[in-house]
Write an enzyme that holds these catalytic residues in place. Sequence first.
Site, PDB file in Angstrom:
ATOM      1  N   GLU A  25     -18.344 -27.384 -13.798  1.00 45.57           N
ATOM      2  CA  GLU A  25     -17.648 -26.164 -14.210  1.00 45.57           C
ATOM      3  C   GLU A  25     -18.467 -25.371 -15.220  1.00 45.57           C
ATOM      4  OE1 GLU A  25     -15.233 -25.230 -12.509  1.00 45.57           O
ATOM      5  OE2 GLU A  25     -14.849 -27.120 -11.494  1.00 45.57           O
ATOM      6  N   LYS A  75       6.546  -4.091   1.812  1.00 45.35           N
ATOM      7  CA  LYS A  75       6.943  -3.347   3.016  1.00 45.35           C
ATOM      8  C   LYS A  75       8.446  -3.425   3.243  1.00 45.35           C
ATOM      9  CE  LYS A  75       4.149  -5.835   5.551  1.00 45.35           C
ATOM     10  NZ  LYS A  75       3.534  -6.629   4.474  1.00 45.35           N
ATOM     11  N   GLY A  96       0.468  -3.616   5.972  1.00 50.47           N
ATOM     12  CA  GLY A  96      -0.153  -4.061   4.727  1.00 50.47           C
ATOM     13  C   GLY A  96      -0.136  -5.558   4.604  1.00 50.47           C
ATOM     14  N   PRO A  97      -0.885  -6.095   3.643  1.00 51.16           N
ATOM     15  CA  PRO A  97      -0.923  -7.549   3.435  1.00 51.16           C
ATOM     16  C   PRO A  97       0.445  -8.094   3.047  1.00 51.16           C
ATOM     17  CG  PRO A  97      -2.687  -6.432   2.220  1.00 51.16           C
ATOM     18  CD  PRO A  97      -1.765  -5.374   2.715  1.00 51.16           C
ATOM     19  N   THR A 119       3.194  -7.032  -0.319  1.00 46.57           N
ATOM     20  CA  THR A 119       2.921  -5.734  -0.930  1.00 46.57           C
ATOM     21  C   THR A 119       4.156  -4.832  -1.012  1.00 46.57           C
ATOM     22  OG1 THR A 119       2.132  -5.012   1.245  1.00 46.57           O
ATOM     23  CG2 THR A 119       0.474  -5.680  -0.359  1.00 46.57           C
TER      24      THR A 119
END
Length: 604
Positions: free
Chosen positions: A425, A208, A202-203, A206
């Site tokens: 903006e 792990k 996973g990224p 996250t």
Amino acid sequence: MKYFKNISIYIVLFVIILIFVAVATNNGGPTVEKYSFLLDQIQIGNVKEIKLEGSTANVTLSKGEQGKDKYIVYIPDVSSFMDEVREPIKAKAIKDFEVIIPPTAPWWVAIIPTLGIIIIFVLFWVFFLQQSQGGGGGNRVMSFGKSRAKMTIDDKKKITFNDVAGADEEKEELKEIVEFLKQPKKFVELGARIPKGVLLVGPPGTGKTLLAKAVSGEAGVPFFTISGSDFVEMFVGVGASRVRDLFDQAKKNSPCIVFIDEIDAVGRHRGAGLGGGHDEREQTLNQLLVEMDGFGVNEGVIILAATNRPDILDPALLRPGRFDRRVVVGLPDIKGREEILKVHARGKPLAEDVKLDDLAKSTPGFTGADLENLLNEAALLAARNNRTNITMAEIKEAVFKVVMGPEKKSRVMSETEKKLTAYHEAGHAVAVKLVSTTDKVDRISIIPAGMAGGYTAYKPEEDKSYSTKANLLERIVIALGGRAAEEIVLGEISTGAYGDLKTANGVARGMITKYGMSEKLGNLIFGNENEEVFIGRDFAQARNYSEEIAAEIDREVKSIIDSCYEKTLNMLKDNISKLHAVANALIEKEKLEGQEFEELFAGA
């Protein structure tokens, strides 16, 4: 090792005390003079008393300065000195002369210095060995081949599955591992084989590693932790030796869990990289492959590993029998974010206006680590403002601080630069309002933050897993809104749109090369990320299409960018009064919240 550290502190203190005592003693003692000074004083008859002890003469003068009539003189040749003073003694020029014979020191006194050096050397060597073998110091002397894994058996602050939120399916997958470690007989009787290895993918951020810690806390068995980079050293063969040592320790403490964090550091695909790979790393990987497949059935050693780069892992590592199961730990959805926020809000005094469900809606794409950092930043802001609790205002400021970086309010901007930034903006914000079907403006600011001179923050009203072609075109139009506003109002363009142009070009090229959204090229994708070339898969990609197709891709990308820019220009020209209203408000206030923008847009 701690014992030697404590002794060393006392030794240093003792030496310092001795130095101070010696200095203090010397300050109050007689002055040391030269031998020639003593001979001169004898000649003029100014010596009252001499006490000769060995080669040291303690001299008292008849006429000396007050407090300076006693001296010490070191005699270079005692026999010659006795000849010099023989006549003055007979003539009674020296009133008192005494020769003191020093006592003979025992034999063992002479060997004390040598013995002290030997003792210091032995203590130093023992301390050095303790350092080299303690704490898994694999890079120290005599312990290169030892594993650097840390074993945890009974951690008082252990983490359980209750501390992990937003990953319910992932927890269910891992609960089987815990159940096997607690009740292996249940599985063995059914002929089941528990997975030997579980790969958490996973990224970053996250959770792990947190899941691995929760498995350890729930199972209540020894837990070995090590990073993939801890295996590889500059010395050939060290990594393989450490792998063997790690698994030997694990087998002795089975049932247990071995967790290898960032396994891609050692499990990278063999043959990749410049020159075909790194021999030491590949030897380490080969040993890891052998050890993982060399277990007996139900031996009780389970491997957990985590990585955010599963695409570069060696296929032999991922096959069944090594890593049998792959658990994907993805970004949390809105429900998962709310649960994660509840976990990290424990122990933090939140004000009544803080609604975690609303906060979860406004933080799409945030990982568990991002959410933890968000609440921590909010707590720091509340403490800075001398509050007793955390309000929604601090949390909202923390969101922008985490995403954009801290605001640089002290930076001085010229009126011209301020006006350019305001219209830039405002162009983004008006484009979001007019074309986006999913996003809503959250804040507009012309205060520099992070690397940006200003920013327009917008958020989706709901989570989405996929983007349509229309959504991608909307992103390009929004990105080009700032450049278009500069051209319409100021009649020139600036370098401030570099990031926007990069985003627009990246989205447009991805539509053509990755997603097959080109009308001319159709459902084709271009470029193979896994194509191996001479200098290694990590350094370059091989082109699997011709120069003619490459030119067509460039034309398609340009066509998309040009059409979106034309649309943006026309849209802003048709709503020029709204653009002016938003820009003028920004010049005056420097920052507009989403609700203020909506009111301005509706009233203009």
